[in-house]
Design an enzyme around this catalytic site. Structure first.
Site, mmCIF file in Angstrom:
data_model
loop_
_atom_site.group_PDB
_atom_site.id
_atom_site.type_symbol
_atom_site.label_atom_id
_atom_site.label_comp_id
_atom_site.label_asym_id
_atom_site.label_seq_id
_atom_site.Cartn_x
_atom_site.Cartn_y
_atom_site.Cartn_z
ATOM 1 N N PRO A 1 0.831 -1.221 0.000
ATOM 2 C CG PRO A 1 -0.775 -1.578 1.649
ATOM 3 C CD PRO A 1 0.537 -2.100 1.148
ATOM 4 N N GLY B 1 1.968 3.863 -5.010
ATOM 5 C CA GLY B 1 1.631 4.675 -6.178
ATOM 6 C C GLY B 1 0.932 3.941 -7.296
ATOM 7 C CE LYS B 2 -1.250 -1.261 -5.230
ATOM 8 N NZ LYS B 2 -0.452 -0.782 -4.084
ATOM 9 C CD GLU C 1 13.504 2.952 24.404
ATOM 10 O OE1 GLU C 1 14.070 2.542 23.366
ATOM 11 O OE2 GLU C 1 12.376 2.557 24.753
#
Length: 670
Positions: free
Chosen positions: A198, A201-202, A419
């Site tokens: 998804p 750019g189709k 982290e």
């Protein structure tokens, strides 16, 4: 004139029916119902002066000009007839036939229901054939023809997928100059299937084809064929190709074709499923007995694995174009396309920005540029600057900052060490991903995170093993420093388990189980496993072995580099965000500069927090002293126990201060 004539005819039929009903009841006056015995008594007493007889229905008028109605018994010679004959001098008797309506009106009244039914039938049929959008046009397709009234999109507006552009440009050349290809005996491709994740750019490529082509261009979604009524989807497919044949040669774009093109036989209902009938009709129209129709299909999907094989064969979709996520050059081109539409400073290094956005799709890059423009407009900046784009990039990757979220010292400290564990393990393993930054600023649903710049090429087994070790670095840091665990490593454990399971079951990277695919059988509707229970136990044991070994490895790395872990955690607490250069300096034992000044949008939130807070002079020095002790390194169990006591006392003191603030402001209920 024809629709008006049809409406006029319908109105005439309705008026005739209303007049017939009105004429049937309009002649009736106010008449009282009386029993037959009362009628006989009134005749015998001479009170009746006028009688109208219609079969067994009798209407009569008395000497007081009152009208009555009654029903006589059905007989050949009614009993009342003799009484009326005896009083013939005082009573006027009138006999009427059984039907008093004109013959033509009786016929019309009898035929009226049939005329109405037939008229409504023809009305609905004409609506279905004319394609009216109201109610009866569900059998027609919802295809739309492309018009250039809106902003025109061409191949100049598309970047990052040069191979797909070449394929589609050749298709457009086929349609523009068919004679050139017919001379060589070439056949125009029937269809092109665009596949990709998804946001790549189709649909934009399809719009570019519409802007470049000089032939009619129709577009429709795959879900427009699906309906709850049996046969409607197949009818819409037939209507779609009928419209296409009238405009041939033409292009038809079907977006999200997987909504109608799924593999047949996967449902419980079998071959009678409505979606399968629609797919069968689509297969026939694309390459059936009729042959070449001059219609070319362009379809797009992000699920090519679930499409029916009959739909993918040559002759229907001759070309399958894969549109992957853009590489560095592709991202650079996409950024340049989107930056043309916004005012931006000239010193922006687009290539550097493209390197800092790995894994971004075209839609993500467009969203990032738009977020940067919104951020610049929010603070009245005339042009978009680099820090706007960096903030927008972090927002797309990790979500918006939640600086208004108040964290306790214990939460800040735990998040910082978590982290720091990720960052330090990533720096220590030989094939770890390149770090972009580490932060303890809450973003989205996370209290902090370390963002990476993943490599674009395919990873080796050793790199995946290092990624698992890095993912478990946060949990290892909690164990090394605090001797306990928190739920903050949920996503890390899920990620590590996913990699380990894929290594064993899909990628053949397990020495014990070998290069065999042990993934579940997705072709079966019920997902039956393709291996035995003993193999399943071996798979679980191998996954457990990988996770356990890398957790122990991360724990040993952090234990051996405990001082570096403390430096990184303390720097995260004071700086909140560390770049990769600052992390490497801390690893080398070097000092880093003071914290960077906050941006304006961060200052706004910080100022609001300061205005809302209340400072208590009596406990300020004690609180700061406790905080320094909490932030100091802990090397043994005694230090850890003391730290826990201090943390509990600090939290209790903060809660008590909050209660005093509420008591001092009785009017503030927020």
């Amino acid at each position: 004139m024809q629709p008006r004539f049809k409406n006029f005819t319908l109105y005439i039929l309705m008026a005739i029916v209303i007049l017939a009903i009105f004429s049937h009841f309009a002649s009736e006056t106010d008449v009282r119902e009386l029993p037959y015995s009362n009628f006989i008594g009134m005749v015998e007493r001479g009170q009746v002066i006028n009688v109208t007889v219609k079969h067994i229905n009798i209407e009569f008028e008395d000497n007081k000009n009152q009208n009555f109605r009654t029903v006589a018994p059905q007989a050949t010679t009614p009993p009342y007839l003799d009484l009326l004959i005896k009083n013939k001098d005082n009573v006027k008797v009138t006999f009427l036939p059984l039907e008093d309506w004109p013959g033509w009106l009786q016929i019309l009244f009898n035929l009226a229901p049939w005329v109405i039914i037939i008229g409504l039938w023809f009305y609905f049929i004409s609506k279905m054939q004319s394609g009216s959008p109201r109610g009866m046009s569900f059998g027609r397709s919802r295809v739309k023809m492309f018009t250039e009234t809106k902003e025109k999109v061409t191949f100049k507006n598309v970047a990052g997928c040069d191979e797909a552009k070449e394929e589609l440009a050749e298709v457009i050349d086929f349609l523009k100059y068919p004679k050139k290809y017919k001379k060589t005996g070439a056949r125009v491709p029937r269809g092109v299937l665009m596949m990709g994740p998804p946001g790549t750019g189709k649909t934009l490529l399809a719009r570019a084809v519409a802007g470049e082509a000089n032939v009619p261009f129709f577009h429709i979604s795959g879900s427009d064929f699906v309906e709850m009524f049996v046969g409607v989807g197949a009818s819409r497919v037939r209507d779609l190709f009928e419209q296409g044949k009238k405009s041939a040669p033409c292009l038809i774009f079907i977006d999200e074709i997987d909504a109608v093109g799924r593999q047949r036989g996967q449902g419980i209902s079998g071959g009678n499923d409505e979606r399968e009938q629609t797919l069968n009709q689509l297969l026939v129209e694309m390459d059936g007995f009729e042959g070449d129709t001059g219609i070319m299909i362009i379809a797009a999907t992000n699920r090519p694995d679930i499409l029916d094989q009959a739909l993918l064969r040559p002759g229907r979709f001759d070309r399958q174009v894969t549109i992957d996520l853009p590489d560095i050059k592709g991202r650079e081109g996409i950024l340049q396309v989107h930056m043309k539409n916004i005012p931006i400073i000239d010193s922006i290094d687009v290539e550097r920005l493209a390197k800092a956005t790995p894994g971004f799709s075209g839609a993500d890059l467009a969203n990032m540029v738009n977020e940067a423009a919104l951020l610049a407009a929010r603070f009245n900046d005339e042009k978009v600057q680099l820090h706007h784009l960096e903030e927008a990039r972090d927002k797309v990757i990790m979500g918006p900052e939640r600086r208004s979220k108040v964290l306790s010292d214990n939460e800040v400290r735990n998040t910082a060490y978590h982290e720091a564990g990720h960052a330090l393990v990533s720096l220590l393993v030989p094939r770890g991903m390149e770090i972009h930054k580490a932060t303890i600023i809450p973003r989205g649903r996370a209290l902090g995170m370390v963002s990476y710049l993943p490599k674009e090429d395919m990873k080796t087994r050793e790199e995946i093993i290092d990624d698992i070790c890095v993912a478990l670095g946060g949990r290892s840091a909690e164990e090394v420093v605090f001797g306990t665990y928190t739920p903050g490593a949920t996503n890390d454990i899920q990620k590590a388990t996913h990699f380990a399971r894929a290594m064993v079951t899909k990628w053949g990277m397990s020495e014990k189980l070998g290069t065999i695919n042990y993934s579940e059988n997705t072709d079966n509707f019920f997902g039956i496993k393709s291996y035995s229970e003993s193999t399943a136990r071996d798979i679980d044991d191998e996954i457990h072995s990988i996770i356990s070994s890398q957790l122990a490895r991360a724990t040993k790395l952090l234990t051996d580099n405990r001082e570096t872990l403390n430096r990184i955690a303390e720097a995260l607490i004071t700086h909140e965000t560390l770049t990769v250069d600052e992390l490497k300096s801390l690893q080398a034992g070097e000092e880093i500069g003071p914290p960077q000044p906050k941006k304006r949008w961060q200052n706004d939130v910080a100022d609001d927090d300061e205005n809302d807070s209340v400072v208590h002079d009596d406990g300020e020095s004690d609180h700061e002293e406790d905080r320094k002790q909490i932030l100091s390194p802990m090397n043994d169990d005694s230090d850890q126990s003391v730290a826990r006591i201090l943390v509990e006392e600090a939290i209790e003191r903060e809660n008590q201060q909050s209660v005093e603030e509420v008591d001092s402001k009785p009017g503030d209920k927020s």
